[in-house]
Design a protein around this motif. Sequence first.
Motif, mmCIF file in Angstrom:
data_model
loop_
_atom_site.group_PDB
_atom_site.id
_atom_site.type_symbol
_atom_site.label_atom_id
_atom_site.label_comp_id
_atom_site.label_asym_id
_atom_site.label_seq_id
_atom_site.Cartn_x
_atom_site.Cartn_y
_atom_site.Cartn_z
ATOM 1 N N GLU A 92 -0.698 9.639 -4.962
ATOM 2 C CA GLU A 92 -2.027 9.365 -4.419
ATOM 3 C C GLU A 92 -2.729 8.264 -5.224
ATOM 4 N N GLU A 140 6.281 -0.993 -0.456
ATOM 5 C CA GLU A 140 5.129 -1.311 -1.289
ATOM 6 C C GLU A 140 5.549 -2.038 -2.573
ATOM 7 N N VAL A 191 6.075 5.728 5.383
ATOM 8 C CA VAL A 191 4.766 5.275 4.935
ATOM 9 C C VAL A 191 4.436 4.011 5.712
ATOM 10 N N TYR A 199 -2.581 0.432 -5.066
ATOM 11 C CA TYR A 199 -2.011 -0.533 -4.117
ATOM 12 C C TYR A 199 -3.124 -1.249 -3.357
ATOM 13 N N LYS A 200 -4.109 -0.479 -2.899
ATOM 14 C CA LYS A 200 -5.259 -1.092 -2.216
ATOM 15 C C LYS A 200 -6.078 -1.953 -3.181
ATOM 16 N N GLU A 247 -4.238 -0.057 4.165
ATOM 17 C CA GLU A 247 -4.324 1.356 3.808
ATOM 18 C C GLU A 247 -3.108 2.045 4.398
ATOM 19 N N ILE A 248 -2.411 2.854 3.606
ATOM 20 C CA ILE A 248 -1.159 3.446 4.044
ATOM 21 C C ILE A 248 -1.249 4.967 4.066
ATOM 22 N N SER A 249 -0.495 5.562 4.973
ATOM 23 C CA SER A 249 -0.417 7.015 5.088
ATOM 24 C C SER A 249 1.010 7.381 5.467
ATOM 25 N N ASN A 285 -1.192 4.899 -4.351
ATOM 26 C CA ASN A 285 -1.696 4.349 -3.091
ATOM 27 C C ASN A 285 -3.060 3.684 -3.276
#
Length: 752
Positions: A696, A738, A462, A702-703, A481-483, A699
Amino acid sequence: MAAALDFPKFLQNATEIWRSQSSKEKYCIQNAYELDKDVICLGMKIIDWRNSTVDHCIESIQGCLKSSRSDSKSASSAEDSRQKGNQLFQKRNYRGALECYTKSVQVAPHDGKDTLALAHANRSAALFHLGRYKASIQDIDEALTRGYPTNKHVKVLQRKGQCFLKLHNLSEAEEEFSKALRCLDSITGEDKKRREIKILLQESSNPTSVSFGDQLDIPDEDIKEKSSMLANASSAVTCKHQEGNGRFLEATRDIAAGELLIKEKPYAAIILKEEESSHCHHCFEQCSPIPCPNCIHARYCSSRCRSDSLTQYHSIECGTEQLLQQVSVFSRLSLRILITAGREELSNDIRKPKTSSSQPSSSSTSTSLTTAKGSSSGYLDGGLVNYESIVGLEAHWFNHSHEELIQYTVTSILLAKCFYRELVSLKTCETLSEEELIAEIASLLLLHTRQLKSNSHAITEVRPSEGENTAGKSAGGTVEEISQFRVATAVYPTVSMMNHACIPNIIPSFRKGILCVRATKKIMHGDEIQHCYGPQVGHMTTSDRQQALLNQYCFTCRCRACTRDPKSRDNLCMKCPKCGQPLNAMTSICGKCAVWIDVLVLLKEVDDTMITFAELVEMYPAAVKDVTLMRDVISKTKTCHDVLDRILIPPHMHLAVAYNFMAKCHIALQEFKEAAPWLAKAIPTIECRFGRDSIEVANELYKLAQIYFNGKEIAPAMEAIDRALELFIRHYGNSNEEVLVLMKMKACLMNA
């Protein structure tokens, strides 16, 4: 050397020759009852292996295996790259300098001279200016170990202390500054440098900020009670077999959400070509690499990974990269499986009596990666993984095209001809002829190549989404932003025994190549433990998921998600444009107005709006550098929102995407208080689509936590952080990047 062979061209010619054979020889490769060895012998007969170019390649590889393999190192090339790096560094082009210094490190000889040490020291400076303090410390240690000139020690010790200071490791910083001052005791005329270091020493002794170094160093979690029967698994997991379902994993007791079920190192793994320059080739962590002492290709994050790699496989592969880069990932991984197994295990396998392969299932409705009958012998040996656990994985003859099998066979023969002497014991070499030995090794390579199509796993990490301005991780006024990105391909024997479900009850995560499997929800005693092979509910439609699984794994998924009503809720969430009430999905009549609405007109308006929205998204990179343009993008995006809000009913992904983009635009302008409400509006749709406790949602939280943090909105930030922490720990455990960032943010807020 090996580059003299254009392997793709050779493979194409070999395939054409095979196709031209008689019907019997042409198609016997697809006979499910043929042994791999029989097909290999056919390939050795049909193809002209006495071709001079092929002979030259094989001789070059075999010669390379016998040599010291250090002729690719060059002190002059290393110095040239270092000087280019220095020029870029003086221009403050630290990324360009880092690239040059890394090249210098890779090609510098390990001859005891200071070329390599100077390259490491220079790279540590570039890393420091890029904010990569841990990597800078590692390079300084390498420089000092490799003979960095004594009269320059002050410079790197001061830099090392500054790195520790940036990391809030104050005691280590104080120690390095003290060492630097002691070095200055023997040097005259350095009063200015001495005063500078004393100021830094005083800063490390009298901290003005909170230290996070100790409290964020969370130990890696291990399985609490390991199985004595199933390798690398919890006692809460067992392996069973069922007709039509193959081997699968089942819960031996109730399992709580977040519980660690499997923690498995790869039996063998290969890094992806596009990640080779930035990741360790052994544990696959991002790093500023240190090189193999003999070749310029292999790169590692530490001397330990380098040593482990050389011990386990790289001592054989070293110097043969020009050939190995030309073969497929599966063929290369198959070779590494054999190298990892070792001479004795391979020799024992070769000496075993051979029997015909078990008949594979040709049914398109199979739901298992591993469908071989019987006990998993490789897993019943005290819970330890051995080579037999790899051999026992299903290979699926019918899941490969004729052309694939030809290419696998030809590649296996070539690799066997090059490496066979390195793979088996001397005794085995003496008891079999050269041709017999090559055929045995090639047949094992072919077996593993066939297995890997449905038993290989992606190692992912990630990291910030590509193209995003994410520097600072919420500490410097930006939002990350993570992917997920794929970095390597591996084989994990225990994990390979899990069956697929489009809504899984576990989630995998990786750290240094180790795969951890955690329960994402409560799993009852006797329930099957199911993994998603890729296509997952929420990300793909039912038909797309089933087609993807059929193409890759050759089965039609019949999990609960695929057999229920496949209709998408997105198509049912439309409003009456007059009163805003939901339309009847079947009749398109508004229940309040009692009038028929032309849904096609509404759909056309939505489609046109999304086309406009896509154009605005394309403008974003340019708008980041132009405030006026960004204001225009925000204004036009707001117009798109108005249209979508008028027609669509939340939760709808069009709305969520638009809300998310509006937040992103405000973030680019450092307008965090304006961004937060937009992202908050998107989260309910993400919850509806993927589940309230999904990764999802984690995430997105997190933002959102970073946005509140940067906007100094303490109460909502703490709420978002706590919920995000709960989900990330459930999915990935405490040692997740994270989790550490969120804990650091929380500590900052608590001390605010």
